[in-house]
Design a protein around this motif. Structure first.
Motif, PDB file in Angstrom:
ATOM      1  N   GLU A 179       0.828  -1.207   0.000  1.00 43.33           N
ATOM      2  CA  GLU A 179       0.000   0.000   0.000  1.00 43.33           C
ATOM      3  C   GLU A 179       0.862   1.257   0.000  1.00 43.33           C
ATOM      4  OE1 GLU A 179      -3.831  -2.025   2.308  1.00 43.33           O
ATOM      5  OE2 GLU A 179      -2.380  -0.826   3.424  1.00 43.33           O
ATOM      6  N   ARG A 180       2.018   1.217   0.640  1.00 47.35           N
ATOM      7  CA  ARG A 180       2.924   2.366   0.634  1.00 47.35           C
ATOM      8  C   ARG A 180       3.519   2.593  -0.755  1.00 47.35           C
ATOM      9  NH1 ARG A 180       7.124   1.328   5.202  1.00 47.35           N
ATOM     10  NH2 ARG A 180       7.980   3.322   4.438  1.00 47.35           N
ATOM     11  N   SER A 208       2.879   6.013  -3.095  1.00 49.07           N
ATOM     12  CA  SER A 208       3.861   6.771  -3.864  1.00 49.07           C
ATOM     13  C   SER A 208       3.417   6.926  -5.319  1.00 49.07           C
ATOM     14  CB  SER A 208       5.226   6.082  -3.796  1.00 49.07           C
ATOM     15  OG  SER A 208       6.209   6.821  -4.483  1.00 49.07           O
ATOM     16  N   ALA A 209       2.824   5.858  -5.882  1.00 43.72           N
ATOM     17  CA  ALA A 209       2.293   5.942  -7.249  1.00 43.72           C
ATOM     18  C   ALA A 209       1.184   6.982  -7.337  1.00 43.72           C
ATOM     19  CB  ALA A 209       1.775   4.576  -7.695  1.00 43.72           C
ATOM     20  N   CYS A 217       9.947   3.568  -3.681  1.00 41.26           N
ATOM     21  CA  CYS A 217       9.683   2.128  -3.688  1.00 41.26           C
ATOM     22  C   CYS A 217      10.861   1.360  -3.094  1.00 41.26           C
ATOM     23  CB  CYS A 217       9.409   1.637  -5.111  1.00 41.26           C
ATOM     24  SG  CYS A 217       7.911   2.304  -5.853  1.00 41.26           S
ATOM     25  N   ARG A 218      12.063   1.756  -3.472  1.00 39.89           N
ATOM     26  CA  ARG A 218      13.259   1.086  -2.948  1.00 39.89           C
ATOM     27  C   ARG A 218      13.365   1.287  -1.440  1.00 39.89           C
ATOM     28  NH1 ARG A 218      17.797   2.806  -4.032  1.00 39.89           N
ATOM     29  NH2 ARG A 218      18.966   0.861  -4.287  1.00 39.89           N
ATOM     30  N   PHE A 236       4.883  -1.249  -9.337  1.00 34.78           N
ATOM     31  CA  PHE A 236       4.178  -2.116  -8.379  1.00 34.78           C
ATOM     32  C   PHE A 236       4.984  -3.375  -8.104  1.00 34.78           C
ATOM     33  CE2 PHE A 236       1.207  -5.544  -7.318  1.00 34.78           C
ATOM     34  CZ  PHE A 236       0.495  -4.981  -6.267  1.00 34.78           C
ATOM     35  N   LEU A 237       5.782  -3.806  -9.062  1.00 28.88           N
ATOM     36  CA  LEU A 237       6.556  -5.042  -8.901  1.00 28.88           C
ATOM     37  C   LEU A 237       7.533  -4.955  -7.727  1.00 28.88           C
ATOM     38  CD1 LEU A 237       7.274  -5.718 -12.680  1.00 28.88           C
ATOM     39  CD2 LEU A 237       5.664  -6.974 -11.217  1.00 28.88           C
TER      40      LEU A 237
END
Length: 236
Positions: A77-78, A82-83, A100-101, A142-143
């Protein structure tokens, strides 16, 4: 619009536990991806893809308990938060990848996916990453959220084939439906990457049918659902 457990299980053949988990889950607070939303899974590609992705992972052998683990779901969800900031707050793409990282750092259980994604976003698409139509890669960050799931390289590659079939089918069908409006507004549309006029639409239909065949390997009912929607679009 409300998405029922019955629709997910009977129409899309999603595992009942996965369907119930996401339909019943509360919308995460202050999450930009769910901006102004009251349902976790609404009718729409941007939300419906979530239980479908988890069902694909389950069918490929990922442990259901790990898939629905609260810590994992919150990290996912985090990543989507960000998306959402990219869409609504003009967050730069590079900053989104770095977010994401940061979210997933320290939780990685699939080192092959992690290092491959870092290379992908640094150097560009290379097999097995990237849809042939560049705009259809817009969901690939998302991956990152799946890197904390234990999968070997072989299983991950199999998943990626189904990921691009699922997301490609969703996004390409949206662009087929929105072609006239996007052209009027000057918006990006994937059909432009396939040529002009009727030939471009014919190529899009062929590509969609190929995606459906890939999905049919794991979930024939989902493939049939997509095909039914495509037939409706073809008539339009």
């Amino acid at each position: 619009m409300f998405t029922s457990i019955r629709f997910l299980t009977q129409q899309l053949d999603i595992d009942p536990d996965i369907a119930k988990f996401f339909v019943d889950r509360d919308v995460p607070k202050n999450n930009r991806y769910w901006k102004d939303r009251h349902l976790y899974v609404a009718i729409g590609t941007g939300f419906l893809f979530i239980p479908l992705v988890y069902d694909i992972l389950f069918r490929l052998g990922v442990d259901k308990k790990a898939l629905l683990d609260e810590a994992h779901i919150q990290r996912m969800e985090r990543v989507l938060d960000s998306a959402g900031k990219v869409e609504f707050d003009a967050l730069a793409g590079g900053a989104h990848v770095e977010n994401c990282r940061t979210v997933m750092g320290g939780s990685v259980l699939n080192p092959w996916l992690w290092t491959s994604l870092e290379r992908y976003f640094r150097e560009g698409p290379a097999e097995p990453f990237g849809h042939p139509i560049p705009p259809l890669n817009r969901a690939d960050t998302f991956l990152f959220s799946l890197c904390d799931l234990e999968m070997d390289e072989t299983s991950t590659r199999a998943f990626l084939g189904h990921w691009y079939a699922l997301i490609g089918a969703f996004l390409l069908m949206d662009d087929v439906e929105d072609w006239e409006e996007d052209r009027r507004l000057g918006e990006e549309n994937a059909i432009r990457f396939l040529g002009e006029g009727p030939e471009a639409f014919a190529r899009a239909m062929d590509m969609l049918r190929e995606h459906f065949r890939t999905l049919d390997d794991l979930n024939p009912r989902l493939s049939a659902h997509f095909d039914k929607n495509l037939q409706k679009l073809s008539k339009q």
